[in-house]
Motif scaffolding. Structure first.
Motif, PDB file in Angstrom:
ATOM      1  N   GLN A  68      52.235 -24.808  53.276  1.00 48.24           N
ATOM      2  CA  GLN A  68      52.569 -23.321  53.824  1.00 48.24           C
ATOM      3  C   GLN A  68      53.722 -22.707  53.462  1.00 48.24           C
ATOM      4  O   GLN A  68      54.667 -23.581  53.190  1.00 48.24           O
ATOM      5  CB  GLN A  68      52.411 -23.156  55.316  1.00 48.24           C
ATOM      6  N   VAL A  82      44.812 -18.925  57.000  1.00 47.20           N
ATOM      7  CA  VAL A  82      46.189 -18.628  57.189  1.00 47.20           C
ATOM      8  C   VAL A  82      46.924 -19.522  56.188  1.00 47.20           C
ATOM      9  O   VAL A  82      46.764 -20.733  56.075  1.00 47.20           O
ATOM     10  CB  VAL A  82      46.626 -19.134  58.850  1.00 47.20           C
ATOM     11  N   SER A 105      53.584  -7.305  59.456  1.00 47.95           N
ATOM     12  CA  SER A 105      53.397  -7.803  58.363  1.00 47.95           C
ATOM     13  C   SER A 105      52.619  -6.936  57.343  1.00 47.95           C
ATOM     14  O   SER A 105      51.617  -6.432  57.781  1.00 47.95           O
ATOM     15  CB  SER A 105      52.401  -9.282  58.435  1.00 47.95           C
ATOM     16  N   LEU A 159      43.751 -12.090  64.377  1.00 45.63           N
ATOM     17  CA  LEU A 159      43.713 -13.412  63.596  1.00 45.63           C
ATOM     18  C   LEU A 159      42.430 -14.198  63.607  1.00 45.63           C
ATOM     19  O   LEU A 159      42.030 -14.431  62.400  1.00 45.63           O
ATOM     20  CB  LEU A 159      44.697 -14.369  63.915  1.00 45.63           C
ATOM     21  N   TYR A 179      57.045 -13.543  65.662  1.00 51.15           N
ATOM     22  CA  TYR A 179      56.641 -13.998  64.549  1.00 51.15           C
ATOM     23  C   TYR A 179      55.177 -13.653  64.256  1.00 51.15           C
ATOM     24  O   TYR A 179      54.718 -12.885  65.212  1.00 51.15           O
ATOM     25  CB  TYR A 179      56.459 -15.581  64.637  1.00 51.15           C
ATOM     26  N   HIS A 235      53.770 -18.381  57.823  1.00 53.21           N
ATOM     27  CA  HIS A 235      53.983 -17.582  58.716  1.00 53.21           C
ATOM     28  C   HIS A 235      55.398 -16.762  58.365  1.00 53.21           C
ATOM     29  O   HIS A 235      55.839 -17.242  57.442  1.00 53.21           O
ATOM     30  CB  HIS A 235      54.441 -18.521  59.924  1.00 53.21           C
ATOM     31  N   THR A 292      50.716 -25.224  67.776  1.00 55.58           N
ATOM     32  CA  THR A 292      50.456 -24.748  66.380  1.00 55.58           C
ATOM     33  C   THR A 292      51.428 -25.580  65.614  1.00 55.58           C
ATOM     34  O   THR A 292      52.594 -25.760  65.997  1.00 55.58           O
ATOM     35  CB  THR A 292      50.666 -23.087  66.117  1.00 55.58           C
ATOM     36  N   LEU A 317      48.430 -14.414  55.759  1.00 59.79           N
ATOM     37  CA  LEU A 317      47.083 -14.834  55.286  1.00 59.79           C
ATOM     38  C   LEU A 317      47.075 -14.890  53.828  1.00 59.79           C
ATOM     39  O   LEU A 317      47.899 -14.317  53.017  1.00 59.79           O
ATOM     40  CB  LEU A 317      45.951 -13.633  55.694  1.00 59.79           C
ATOM     41  N   ASN A 344      50.801  -7.991  64.277  1.00 54.28           N
ATOM     42  CA  ASN A 344      51.208  -9.176  63.397  1.00 54.28           C
ATOM     43  C   ASN A 344      52.460  -8.994  62.980  1.00 54.28           C
ATOM     44  O   ASN A 344      52.723  -9.468  61.680  1.00 54.28           O
ATOM     45  CB  ASN A 344      50.162  -9.300  62.324  1.00 54.28           C
ATOM     46  N   GLN A 357      47.790  -9.916  68.923  1.00 53.35           N
ATOM     47  CA  GLN A 357      47.783 -10.566  67.824  1.00 53.35           C
ATOM     48  C   GLN A 357      46.758 -11.514  67.350  1.00 53.35           C
ATOM     49  O   GLN A 357      46.166 -11.822  66.223  1.00 53.35           O
ATOM     50  CB  GLN A 357      49.343 -11.021  67.452  1.00 53.35           C
ATOM     51  N   ARG A 358      46.607 -12.464  68.360  1.00 50.96           N
ATOM     52  CA  ARG A 358      45.891 -13.603  68.199  1.00 50.96           C
ATOM     53  C   ARG A 358      44.250 -13.077  67.852  1.00 50.96           C
ATOM     54  O   ARG A 358      43.373 -13.659  67.006  1.00 50.96           O
ATOM     55  CB  ARG A 358      45.576 -14.467  69.224  1.00 50.96           C
ATOM     56  N   GLN A 415      51.703 -14.094  61.432  1.00 52.37           N
ATOM     57  CA  GLN A 415      51.040 -14.830  60.312  1.00 52.37           C
ATOM     58  C   GLN A 415      50.933 -14.374  59.049  1.00 52.37           C
ATOM     59  O   GLN A 415      50.558 -13.086  58.793  1.00 52.37           O
ATOM     60  CB  GLN A 415      49.615 -14.983  61.011  1.00 52.37           C
TER      61      GLN A 415
END
Length: 262
Positions: free
Chosen positions: A225, A55, A160, A45, A78, A58, A219, A82, A157, A41-42, A80
């Motif tokens: 957000q 970002v 999402s 991102l 979880y 979440h 984080t 965007l 992700n 996932q990272r 992210q």
């Protein structure tokens, strides 16, 4: 997994955004675990941010007991949100932006101050929330036929797709999130009903879990957000040309449509 396999898995998911879903990662990489999935996932991102995206929030998934039992897990996951994923009330969605979309009604938190775990309590979370909004999450899967396990959805992700936010902010003091009921209508017909208590007992508990989980990784949930904490109902399929409306007690409504190209 070796790092080269993590990179290859991330690249396959990134390519799938063009419309061709991939086989479950749990089949392609039988040794994949949760640490691998979040690393995949990272990688995605980092690619998105390097390409100019940012970002803006979440999401928390797998907050209902039914979904946790289905995937054999005892905690949420979880992903992210965007900038390109967040849409306004009534804004048409382009079917070309999705692979196999479904829709869920959620109560979105808008943060008024930073929230940094670990150690965040319910009181801390309540103080950090500026307001809540009615929302629709468009979940999507780049995994073929939604044949997902926990590692598959985390790597993707957290499945999402997009978030549609309503325009009527409500203060937490003016609503009982636990008892907030919701009716989800698809193409004018009631498709599902639910209440905030389906989300870990209360959506605020999902916010606490998220702040502590990502906080342990360095984080911070930042002021301004958006956090979507999980669905009040079962997800429903969203077809091209379809319309969706969610009505929340004490919170108002939010609508969207999947508009076919002319």
């Amino acid at each position: 997994m070796e790092n080269q396999d993590r990179v290859a898995a991330a690249e396959s998911l990134l390519a799938a955004y063009d419309g061709e879903a991939v086989a479950p990662l749990s089949e392609t990489y039988p040794d994949i675990d949760l640490e691998d999935a979040y690393a995949i996932q990272r990688i995605q991102l980092d690619r998105w941010v390097a390409g100019g995206r940012s970002v803006r929030g979440h999401k928390v998934g797998l907050t209902s007991r039914v979904m946790q039992r289905q995937l054999g897990v005892d905690q949420p996951d979880y992903g992210q949100l965007l900038d390109t994923m967040i849409h306004g009330e009534g804004q048409a969605l382009d079917p070309a932006d999705f692979v196999q979309p479904k829709v869920e009604p959620e109560i979105a938190f808008v943060l008024g101050r930073d929230l940094a775990g670990p150690g965040v309590t319910v009181v801390d979370a309540v103080r950090a929330v500026d307001c809540v909004l009615p929302a629709l999450e468009i979940i999507d899967s780049r995994i073929r036929d939604w044949r997902i396990g926990l590692a598959d959805t985390v790597a993707d992700n957290a499945s999402s797709g997009a978030v549609v936010l309503g325009t009527r902010p409500v203060r937490l003091a003016d609503i009982d999130l636990r008892l907030t009921g919701c009716v989800l209508a698809v193409d004018g017909e009631i498709a599902a009903t639910g209440a905030g208590g389906a989300v870990l007992g209360s959506p605020i508990n999902a916010l606490v879990w998220l702040a502590n989980t990502v906080g342990a990784l360095g984080t911070t949930l930042e002021a301004g957000q958006v956090v979507i904490p999980g669905s009040l109902t079962a997800a429903q399929a969203l077809r091209p040309g379809g319309t969706v409306r969610a009505t929340f007690a004490g919170l108002g409504t939010v609508t969207t449509r999947m508009e076919l190209a002319a």
